[in-house]
Design a protein around this motif. Structure first.
Motif, PDB file in Angstrom:
ATOM      1  N   GLN A 375     -10.249  72.374  70.197  1.00  0.00           N
ATOM      2  CA  GLN A 375      -9.996  72.534  68.760  1.00  0.00           C
ATOM      3  C   GLN A 375      -8.582  72.037  68.475  1.00  0.00           C
ATOM      4  O   GLN A 375      -7.611  72.564  69.011  1.00  0.00           O
ATOM      5  N   PRO A 381      -7.110  80.314  65.427  1.00  0.00           N
ATOM      6  CA  PRO A 381      -8.364  80.000  66.120  1.00  0.00           C
ATOM      7  C   PRO A 381      -9.593  80.553  65.413  1.00  0.00           C
ATOM      8  O   PRO A 381     -10.664  79.937  65.467  1.00  0.00           O
ATOM      9  N   TYR A 407     -13.116  76.805  74.877  1.00  0.00           N
ATOM     10  CA  TYR A 407     -11.971  75.907  74.719  1.00  0.00           C
ATOM     11  C   TYR A 407     -11.575  75.325  76.073  1.00  0.00           C
ATOM     12  O   TYR A 407     -11.516  76.027  77.088  1.00  0.00           O
ATOM     13  N   SER A 417     -14.680  82.021  72.579  1.00  0.00           N
ATOM     14  CA  SER A 417     -14.746  82.903  71.415  1.00  0.00           C
ATOM     15  C   SER A 417     -16.107  82.732  70.771  1.00  0.00           C
ATOM     16  O   SER A 417     -16.671  81.624  70.747  1.00  0.00           O
ATOM     17  N   VAL A 443     -13.741  87.571  72.143  1.00  0.00           N
ATOM     18  CA  VAL A 443     -12.922  86.649  72.921  1.00  0.00           C
ATOM     19  C   VAL A 443     -13.095  87.025  74.385  1.00  0.00           C
ATOM     20  O   VAL A 443     -12.857  88.182  74.765  1.00  0.00           O
ATOM     21  N   GLN A 698      -1.697  72.398  63.636  1.00  0.00           N
ATOM     22  CA  GLN A 698      -1.315  73.218  64.783  1.00  0.00           C
ATOM     23  C   GLN A 698       0.141  72.995  65.190  1.00  0.00           C
ATOM     24  O   GLN A 698       0.638  73.646  66.103  1.00  0.00           O
ATOM     25  N   GLU A 728      -5.127  79.878  73.944  1.00  0.00           N
ATOM     26  CA  GLU A 728      -6.337  80.568  73.475  1.00  0.00           C
ATOM     27  C   GLU A 728      -6.623  81.837  74.268  1.00  0.00           C
ATOM     28  O   GLU A 728      -7.484  82.629  73.884  1.00  0.00           O
ATOM     29  N   SER A 731      -5.756  86.871  73.203  1.00  0.00           N
ATOM     30  CA  SER A 731      -6.773  87.471  72.336  1.00  0.00           C
ATOM     31  C   SER A 731      -6.152  88.334  71.241  1.00  0.00           C
ATOM     32  O   SER A 731      -6.763  88.546  70.190  1.00  0.00           O
ATOM     33  N   TYR A 734      -5.511  86.092  68.402  1.00  0.00           N
ATOM     34  CA  TYR A 734      -6.821  85.685  67.890  1.00  0.00           C
ATOM     35  C   TYR A 734      -7.365  86.734  66.924  1.00  0.00           C
ATOM     36  O   TYR A 734      -7.739  86.434  65.788  1.00  0.00           O
TER      37      TYR A 734
END
Length: 743
Positions: A375, A381, A407, A417, A443, A698, A728, A731, A734
Motif C-alpha cells: 500500500q 493504514p 503487506y 489486516s 491486525v 505517506q 505496518e 497495530s 493502526y
C-alpha cells in the motif's frame, strides 16, 4: 547579606503575589508565551503549560537581544524549547571571518510540571534554561502558580541567569561548598561546552515572579513581573542599565494562532514579541479533493437503485449467496468469487487507482479474499484497507465476507489486516457505530489467514524507475552566516535486481547556494568524522550522495534481515547489515546493525580517504503509555569516531501521526574533548504531509534542530532501516485511527 537587604530584594515579588488576592471572578487566564518562547510572563517562566500538542514559534526583541524560539508540548506536563539568541553589537568573530554577523547563541530549555493546581495547592513546575551549551543564559528554577479569578500569580526561585540577583544562599551548599558559587559563562566558541552541566544548581538563589491579568476584553492580557536577573555583568556586553526590576507588558491576540506583546523592560527598553502557534495534535485534515472518489459499497449501489432493504451483519457473518441466474452466471464464468463483468485485471487496476494498493497475488478461501502486496498511498493504514474493501465489495460474491491485505516490502511479508465487508456496509449506513466496527477489523502477523487458492498474480513492478526532486542542504547558526544553504536538483534511480534486492542511486546537481561564506572548520580533538562538512558541501557542484545495493529478507515470523553495500551516505561508503526482531502487536522490538565504512573524498564521487572504522549499535525500541504512543529508542554501540556510548531518543506520536521528539548522545568522550555543546543533542518535529496536502500521502516532513555538528557521538546516516520498513506491524497506530476505515 543582611536580613534587611534580603527583605528589601524579596519584597517586590511578594507584593506582586499579594495583588492576586484582589482579582475579580473572571474567565481562566490563558497560558501564553514569554520573551524566551516558553509559557511564562515576560523574562520569567511560570508553572503553566500549553495544551498538549501545541507548537509555537516566537520572535522577540529587547535590546541588545533578539530571540527566535521554537516550543513544543509533547505531553501535558512537559515543555521543550530550542532557541537562537542574536546579541546586537557583538560580532561573532573577526570581520574577515564572519563579516558583520552578530554573535549567535544556541540553547535548549525544558520544563516539567510536578503537579497541577488544586483548591489550595498551587501548580508547581521545575525547569532548566540553556542546558549543556555555552551557558550564557543557563539557569535552573522551581516556580509555582495560583489563579485568583482573572489573575494568575507566579512565584519562583532560581539559580543561574534567572536568579543572578541572588540574595539567598544556596541550600545545597550546606552539603557541598562547591554549590555556593557559579562561574561566569564564556561566549568564546573555543571554550564553549566547558561550562555544560557541570555547574547545574550552582550559585546563589534569586527570586522572580509576577501576575497575568485577563482584562474584560478577552483579546487583551496584562503582564507584570519582578525580574530576578542582575544585568550588571552580561557576557561580552558588560553592564546593561536597569532602572527597574519591574517589567510590564500588554499581550494582544488578534486571532487564535497569533499573539503580539508590547512591553517595557528594565525600566528603559521596549519589548516587542510575536508568537505564531497551533495545535498539531488536533490538526484537521484538509479536504481530499485531489483523491479519487471512494468506490461505492454494494449497499450504496442498492440504495441508489431504491433497494427496499439495507444489509445488516448476519449472525454467522457469512452473507447470502446469489440465487438463480446470478449463481449460474458466476459458475459459468469459472472465476469464483468474481461477479459477472469483473476480472482480476480490472480489480487490480482499480485497487491501484482508488486504494493505492499494488497487488502481487490474490488468494481465495471459503470466506476470505487475501490480497498480497504493498500500500503506497494512504498514510492511515485503515483508510487503505477500507478503500480496498470498497473496491472488492461490488466485484466479488457477498458470501466471501472478509477482505485481508497482507503487506509486503520487497517480497518481505510484514503483517495482515482484515475487515468484514458486511460490517463495513452496516457502518456506512449508520446501522453500527465505530466501536462495533472496530470489532470487525483485525491486525495479525503475516500468514495468519488460512491458505486459499491463488487466483491471480499481479504484474511485476518496473525493472527500472527514476524521479527528480528538489533538495535542500542547510547549516543554521554558524559563525560564517546564520543561514547557509544549497539548493540542488536530485535524480533518484532504482533498479530491481530480484524480488528482494535492488540498487538505488542519487545524483545531486548544485542549483544555487551561499556556501562561499562557509569558512569555519570547528576545532576537534577527535578524528574528523563530521566536522569536515564544509569540504563536502563546497568541493563539487555534482555529487553522488548515495549509490548502494540493498537486500532484505524475512528470516522468520518476527525476524527480518537486511544487508547493504556501496556509497551509503555523503561522507561514507562501505558494507553493513541489520537484524530486527519485531513481534506484531508488541510494545517492543530489538535491532542490531554492524558496519564497516571508509571515509569518502570531498568531491563525493568514487574515491576514498584513509580513515576507516567499524561501527554499529544495538537498539531497543519500547512503547509506553496507555495508548502506546510514547517511544523510547535506546541505542548502545560504537560511533564513527571510535567512541563508545549510548543514544537516547524519546518521542511522542499523536493519534494523527505527528511526532515530537528529542535525542541525546553521551559517549566516553569527555566534555572538553567533545567541544562546544558538551554532548550531542537535538529536538525534532515530524508532520505527515497528509495533514497539509489536499491529497493523501505517506510522506513525512521532518524538521530537525541540531545545535552543532561535532565528531563525538556521530552515527552513520543509513538510507533504510528495518524498523521503518516494517511500520505496518504497529497495530496500536493502526487501531488508534480506526475512524479512517471509512472517512
Amino acid at each position: 547579606m543582611s536580613r534587611n537587604n534580603l527583605r528589601r530584594r524579596a519584597l517586590p515579588a511578594l507584593s506582586l503575589l499579594s495583588l492576586a488576592v484582589c482579582g475579580g471572578l473572571r474567565a481562566e487566564v490563558p497560558a501564553t508565551q514569554n520573551d524566551w518562547g516558553g509559557i511564562g510572563l515576560l523574562q520569567t517562566p511560570t508553572a503553566r503549560m500549553a495544551d498538549e500538542g501545541e507548537f509555537a514559534f516566537t520572535a522577540s526583541h529587547t535590546s541588545p537581544y533578539t530571540r527566535y524560539s521554537v516550543a513544543m508540548q509533547p505531553f501535558p506536563w512537559f515543555e521543550g524549547i530550542y532557541r537562537y539568541a542574536n546579541v546586537q553589537g557583538v560580532r561573532y568573530g573577526p570581520e574577515w571571518f564572519s563579516g558583520d554577523q552578530n554573535y549567535k547563541d544556541k540553547s535548549i530549555d525544558f520544563k516539567i510540571r510536578l503537579w497541577e493546581e488544586g483548591r489550595w495547592l498551587p501548580e508547581v513546575a521545575v525547569g532548566a534554561r540553556d542546558i549543556g551549551g555555552t551557558g550564557l543564559f543557563s539557569s535552573e528554577y522551581v516556580v509555582a502558580n495560583k489563579r485568583f479569578g482573572s489573575i494568575d500569580a507566579s512565584l519562583g526561585l532560581a539559580t543561574g541567569y534567572l536568579g543572578s540577583n541572588g540574595g539567598i544562599a544556596n541550600p545545597i551548599g550546606w552539603i557541598d561548598e562547591d554549590f555556593k558559587t557559579r562561574p561566569r559563562a564564556s561566549s568564546d566558541i573555543t571554550q564553549a561546552g566547558k561550562f555544560g552541566l557541570r555547574y547545574l544548581l550552582h550559585g546563589p538563589v534569586g527570586v522572580f515572579g509576577g501576575v497575568s491579568w485577563q482584562t474584560p476584553w478577552e483579546p487583551l492580557l496584562v503582564k507584570l513581573e519582578y525580574d530576578g536577573h542582575d544585568y550588571d555583568d552580561e557576557v561580552r556586553i558588560g553592564r546593561l542599565e536597569q532602572d527597574s526590576r519591574i517589567n510590564v507588558g500588554l499581550l494582544y491576540t488578534p486571532r487564535p494562532g497569533v499573539r503580539i506583546t508590547l512591553g517595557w523592560e528594565r525600566g528603559n527598553e521596549l519589548l516587542a514579541t510575536l508568537t505564531l502557534r497551533g495545535n498539531l495534535k488536533n490538526s484537521p485534515r484538509p479536504t481530499r479533493w485531489l483523491d479519487p472518489p471512494k468506490p461505492p459499497l454494494r449497499s450504496e449501489v442498492a440504495r441508489s437503485a431504491d433497494a427496499s432493504a439495507s444489509p445488516k451483519i448476519p449472525a454467522d457473518a457469512t452473507g447470502s449467496a446469489p440465487q438463480g441466474a446470478d449463481a449460474e452466471a458466476i459458475a459459468a464464468s469459472n472465476n469464483h468469487p468474481l461477479l459477472p463483468g469483473h476480472t482480476w485485471e480490472s480489480v487490480d487496476v482499480e485497487l491501484r487507482r482508488s486504494a493505492g494498493f499494488y497487488v502481487q497475488k490474490v488468494e481465495v478461501n471459503d470466506h476470505e479474499v487475501i490480497l498480497h502486496g504493498t500500500q503506497l498511498k494512504y498514510f492511515y493504514p485503515t483508510e487503505g484497507l477500507g478503500r480496498a474493501a470498497r473496491v472488492l465489495d461490488t466485484a466479488i460474491d457477498p458470501s466471501v465476507d472478509w477482505v485481508t491485505l497482507e503487506y509486503t516490502r520487497q517480497n518481505m511479508p510484514i503483517a495482515q489486516s482484515s475487515v468484514s465487508r458486511n460490517a463495513l456496509n452496516a457502518y456506512a449506513q449508520g446501522d453500527i457505530d465505530l466501536r462495533e466496527m472496530a470489532r470487525h477489523v483485525e491486525v495479525n502477523p503475516p500468514g495468519s489467514s488460512r491458505e486459499g487458492e491463488v487466483v491471480y498474480e499481479g504484474p511485476k513492478g518496473r525493472l527500472f524507475d527514476y524521479h527528480v526532486s528538489p533538495g535542500l542542504n542547510e547549516i543554521i547558526g554558524g559563525p560564517d552566516g546564520f543561514f547557509l544553504y544549497q539548493l540542488t536538483a536530485n535524480l533518484h534511480t532504482s533498479l530491481r535486481v530480484n524480488d528482494s534486492t535492488w540498487l538505488t542511486a542519487t545524483t545531486a546537481a548544485d542549483v544555487h547556494n551561499n556556501f562561499r561564506k562557509f569558512k569555519y572548520d570547528a576545532p576537534s580533538n577527535l578524528p574528523r568524522v563530521r566536522t569536515d562538512i564544509r569540504h563536502y558541501v563546497t568541493t563539487s557542484d555534482v555529487t553522488i550522495p548515495n549509490l548502494q545495493v540493498t537486500t532484505v529478507h524475512a528470516l522468520g515470523r518476527d525476524l527480518y534481515g537486511m544487508a547493504y553495500a556501496g556509497l551509503l551516505e555523503m561522507m561514507y561508503g562501505g558494507v553493513g547489515g541489520e537484524l530486527l526482531y519485531r513481534p506484531v502487536g508488541q510494545r517492543w522490538a530489538l535491532g542490531v546493525e554492524a558496519n564497516w565504512v571508509k571515509q569518502r573524498d570531498f568531491d563525493q564521487k568514487f574515491s576514498f580517504r584513509d580513515y576507516e572504522v567499524a561501527t554499529g549499535h544495538a537498539t531497543l525500541y519500547t512503547h509506553f503509555g496507555d495508548d502506546g504512543r510514547v517511544q523510547v529508542a535506546t541505542s548502545a554501540g560504537r560511533y564513527l569516531a571510535g567512541d563508545w556510548g549510548v543514544t537516547l531518543d524519546v518521542s511522542r506520536m499523536f493519534r494523527n501521526g505527528v511526532v515530537m521528539g528529542a535525542f541525546a548522545t553521551k559517549t566516553d568522550v569527555s566534555s572538553a574533548e567533545f567541544g562546544e555543546g558538551s554532548f550531542d543533542k537535538g529536538i525534532y518535529l515530524s508532520v505527515p504531509m497528509d495533514l497539509l496536502l489536499p491529497r493523501s500521502s505517506q510522506v513525512r516532513s521532518r524538521l530537525m534542530w541540531h545545535p552543532l555538528v561535532r565528531d563525538g557521538g556521530a552515527r552513520l546516516q543509513r538510507k533504510y532501516s528495518l524498523y521503518s520498513l516494517t511500520g505496518e506491524r504497529d497495530s496500536h497506530f493502526y487501531l488508534d485511527n480506526i475512524e479512517y476505515i471509512d472517512p
